[in-house]
Scaffold this active site. Structure first.
Site, PDB file in Angstrom:
ATOM      1  N   ILE A  75      -1.896 -42.468  -9.336  1.00  0.00           N
ATOM      2  CA  ILE A  75      -2.601 -43.264 -10.350  1.00  0.00           C
ATOM      3  C   ILE A  75      -4.086 -43.217 -10.025  1.00  0.00           C
ATOM      4  O   ILE A  75      -4.472 -43.305  -8.851  1.00  0.00           O
ATOM      5  CB  ILE A  75      -2.097 -44.727 -10.423  1.00  0.00           C
ATOM      6  CG1 ILE A  75      -2.893 -45.516 -11.484  1.00  0.00           C
ATOM      7  CG2 ILE A  75      -2.139 -45.431  -9.085  1.00  0.00           C
ATOM      8  CD1 ILE A  75      -2.314 -46.891 -11.795  1.00  0.00           C
ATOM      9  N   ALA A  76      -4.893 -43.042 -11.036  1.00  0.00           N
ATOM     10  CA  ALA A  76      -6.353 -43.093 -10.831  1.00  0.00           C
ATOM     11  C   ALA A  76      -7.033 -43.404 -12.157  1.00  0.00           C
ATOM     12  O   ALA A  76      -6.519 -43.082 -13.236  1.00  0.00           O
ATOM     13  CB  ALA A  76      -6.880 -41.780 -10.266  1.00  0.00           C
ATOM     14  N   GLU A 109       3.434 -45.759  -2.165  1.00  0.00           N
ATOM     15  CA  GLU A 109       2.713 -45.765  -0.889  1.00  0.00           C
ATOM     16  C   GLU A 109       1.236 -45.601  -1.183  1.00  0.00           C
ATOM     17  O   GLU A 109       0.853 -44.938  -2.151  1.00  0.00           O
ATOM     18  CB  GLU A 109       3.233 -44.684   0.047  1.00  0.00           C
ATOM     19  CG  GLU A 109       3.193 -43.302  -0.508  1.00  0.00           C
ATOM     20  CD  GLU A 109       4.378 -42.462  -0.032  1.00  0.00           C
ATOM     21  OE1 GLU A 109       4.253 -41.251  -0.061  1.00  0.00           O
ATOM     22  OE2 GLU A 109       5.415 -43.030   0.363  1.00  0.00           O
ATOM     23  N   TYR A 121      -1.919 -53.646  -6.762  1.00  0.00           N
ATOM     24  CA  TYR A 121      -0.472 -53.765  -6.569  1.00  0.00           C
ATOM     25  C   TYR A 121      -0.087 -55.206  -6.193  1.00  0.00           C
ATOM     26  O   TYR A 121       0.909 -55.732  -6.689  1.00  0.00           O
ATOM     27  CB  TYR A 121       0.014 -52.779  -5.499  1.00  0.00           C
ATOM     28  CG  TYR A 121      -0.321 -51.338  -5.820  1.00  0.00           C
ATOM     29  CD1 TYR A 121      -0.206 -50.846  -7.121  1.00  0.00           C
ATOM     30  CD2 TYR A 121      -0.750 -50.461  -4.834  1.00  0.00           C
ATOM     31  CE1 TYR A 121      -0.531 -49.528  -7.419  1.00  0.00           C
ATOM     32  CE2 TYR A 121      -1.070 -49.138  -5.123  1.00  0.00           C
ATOM     33  CZ  TYR A 121      -0.962 -48.687  -6.422  1.00  0.00           C
ATOM     34  OH  TYR A 121      -1.280 -47.386  -6.720  1.00  0.00           O
TER      35      TYR A 121
HETATM   36  C1  LIG Z   1      -6.753 -48.280  -7.948  1.00  0.00           C
HETATM   37  C2  LIG Z   1      -7.370 -48.049  -9.322  1.00  0.00           C
HETATM   38  C3  LIG Z   1      -6.443 -47.144 -10.159  1.00  0.00           C
HETATM   39  C4  LIG Z   1      -7.532 -49.403 -10.038  1.00  0.00           C
HETATM   40  O1  LIG Z   1      -7.943 -49.172 -11.381  1.00  0.00           O
HETATM   41  P1  LIG Z   1      -8.939 -50.183 -12.143  1.00  0.00           P
HETATM   42  O2  LIG Z   1      -8.959 -49.789 -13.571  1.00  0.00           O
HETATM   43  O3  LIG Z   1     -10.244 -50.216 -11.441  1.00  0.00           O
HETATM   44  O4  LIG Z   1      -8.179 -51.580 -11.922  1.00  0.00           O
HETATM   45  P2  LIG Z   1      -8.235 -52.849 -12.892  1.00  0.00           P
HETATM   46  O5  LIG Z   1      -9.606 -53.025 -13.422  1.00  0.00           O
HETATM   47  O6  LIG Z   1      -7.124 -52.754 -13.877  1.00  0.00           O
HETATM   48  O7  LIG Z   1      -7.929 -54.034 -11.870  1.00  0.00           O
HETATM   49  C5  LIG Z   1      -6.699 -54.727 -11.886  1.00  0.00           C
HETATM   50  C6  LIG Z   1      -6.578 -55.591 -10.642  1.00  0.00           C
HETATM   51  O8  LIG Z   1      -6.597 -54.777  -9.468  1.00  0.00           O
HETATM   52  C7  LIG Z   1      -7.292 -55.483  -8.428  1.00  0.00           C
HETATM   53  N1  LIG Z   1      -8.503 -54.715  -8.070  1.00  0.00           N
HETATM   54  C8  LIG Z   1      -9.167 -53.806  -8.823  1.00  0.00           C
HETATM   55  N2  LIG Z   1     -10.224 -53.303  -8.150  1.00  0.00           N
HETATM   56  C9  LIG Z   1     -10.224 -53.940  -6.953  1.00  0.00           C
HETATM   57  C10 LIG Z   1     -11.055 -53.859  -5.794  1.00  0.00           C
HETATM   58  N3  LIG Z   1     -12.111 -53.015  -5.755  1.00  0.00           N
HETATM   59  N4  LIG Z   1     -10.743 -54.622  -4.717  1.00  0.00           N
HETATM   60  C11 LIG Z   1      -9.681 -55.469  -4.736  1.00  0.00           C
HETATM   61  N5  LIG Z   1      -8.853 -55.593  -5.811  1.00  0.00           N
HETATM   62  C12 LIG Z   1      -9.121 -54.836  -6.895  1.00  0.00           C
HETATM   63  C13 LIG Z   1      -7.655 -56.836  -8.972  1.00  0.00           C
HETATM   64  O9  LIG Z   1      -6.597 -57.717  -8.699  1.00  0.00           O
HETATM   65  C14 LIG Z   1      -7.724 -56.555 -10.465  1.00  0.00           C
HETATM   66  O10 LIG Z   1      -7.479 -57.687 -11.230  1.00  0.00           O
HETATM   67  P3  LIG Z   1      -8.713 -58.625 -11.693  1.00  0.00           P
HETATM   68  O11 LIG Z   1      -9.712 -57.712 -12.335  1.00  0.00           O
HETATM   69  O12 LIG Z   1      -8.078 -59.568 -12.630  1.00  0.00           O
HETATM   70  O13 LIG Z   1      -9.220 -59.232 -10.439  1.00  0.00           O
HETATM   71  C15 LIG Z   1      -8.797 -47.411  -9.200  1.00  0.00           C
HETATM   72  O14 LIG Z   1      -9.584 -48.206  -8.329  1.00  0.00           O
HETATM   73  C16 LIG Z   1      -8.800 -45.989  -8.684  1.00  0.00           C
HETATM   74  O15 LIG Z   1      -8.634 -45.046  -9.461  1.00  0.00           O
HETATM   75  N6  LIG Z   1      -8.967 -45.800  -7.357  1.00  0.00           N
HETATM   76  C17 LIG Z   1      -9.012 -44.462  -6.746  1.00  0.00           C
HETATM   77  C18 LIG Z   1      -7.657 -43.810  -6.756  1.00  0.00           C
HETATM   78  C19 LIG Z   1      -6.614 -44.610  -5.991  1.00  0.00           C
HETATM   79  O16 LIG Z   1      -6.877 -45.180  -4.943  1.00  0.00           O
HETATM   80  N7  LIG Z   1      -5.379 -44.615  -6.535  1.00  0.00           N
HETATM   81  C20 LIG Z   1      -4.264 -45.302  -5.939  1.00  0.00           C
HETATM   82  C21 LIG Z   1      -3.461 -44.382  -5.093  1.00  0.00           C
HETATM   83  S1  LIG Z   1      -2.059 -45.186  -4.397  1.00  0.00           S
END
Ligand SMILES: CC(C)(COP(=O)(O)OP(=O)(O)OC[C@H]1O[C@@H](n2cnc3c(N)ncnc32)[C@H](O)[C@@H]1OP(=O)(O)O)[C@@H](O)C(=O)NCCC(=O)NCCS
Length: 153
Positions: A75-76, A109, A121
């Site tokens: 997921i990203a 994971e 998560y």
């Molecule tokens: C992980 C990832 C997919 C999250 O996507 P996102 O669109 O930024 O997430 P969202 O905006 O939907 O956030 C949903 C919830 O996740 C949590 N969250 C998001 N970013 C966060 C951060 N930087 N630190 C802590 N919690 C976080 C929060 O609980 C958030 O809810 P809230 O906004 O109500 O507080 C994104 O950061 C990403 O692509 N990361 C790099 C790739 C990666 O690590 N993938 C996972 C592999 S297992």
């Protein structure tokens, strides 16, 4: 994601892969290759989705759901779109599809350093079930997480 628009979630197709690969390569030290995504698009128990804004791929999730167990394989969200709800929307879609396919547990994971992913998560009700030491190529530990998805939260 763009606050004025709700991203659309739809199945990933081969036409999405240039955009998906750009996000993948900027998100992970050992990114998946095109063949991995092509496999997900065609494999019978795989359900990959993209989030799209204004016709542009902003993120994706790859779900595998087989009998009672579902797994998030990848997921990203594009760096410029993070923190706007897209990751949560993609996970909600994956959870809904896994339930529809009869899965009872969702597992995944994640790198120990993946604070955003772990935050996402946890916010969705996943709990840590273990650690796999030195799992990644960089010898970083993997955190194993699971959620019972039989009943909606
Ligand atoms: C992980 C990832 C997919 C999250 O996507 P996102 O669109 O930024 O997430 P969202 O905006 O939907 O956030 C949903 C919830 O996740 C949590 N969250 C998001 N970013 C966060 C951060 N930087 N630190 C802590 N919690 C976080 C929060 O609980 C958030 O809810 P809230 O906004 O109500 O507080 C994104 O950061 C990403 O692509 N990361 C790099 C790739 C990666 O690590 N993938 C996972 C592999 S297992």
């Amino acid at each position: 994601m763009n606050s004025s628009q709700t991203p659309g979630i739809r199945p990933m197709t081969a036409a999405d892969l240039d955009a998906v690969l750009l996000i993948e390569q900027s998100s992970f030290p050992l990114p998946w290759k095109r063949e991995h995504f092509l496999h997900e698009i065609t494999a019978p128990h795989s359900f990959p989705f993209v989030a799209e804004i204004d016709g542009k791929v902003a993120g994706y999730v790859c779900l595998m759901s087989l009998f009672e167990e579902a797994q998030i394989l990848d997921i990203a969200v594009a760096a410029e779109q993070r923190g706007r709800g897209g990751g949560r929307l993609l996970m909600d879609k994956a959870l809904a599809v896994a339930r529809e396919k009869g899965a009872e547990v969702m597992a995944l994971e994640v790198r120990e350093s993946g604070a955003a992913a772990i935050g996402l998560y946890r916010a969705l009700g996943f709990r840590q079930t273990g650690i796999r030491a030195n799992y990644y190529e960089s010898r970083e530990n993997a955190v194993l997480m699971e959620k019972n998805i039989k009943e909606k939260p």
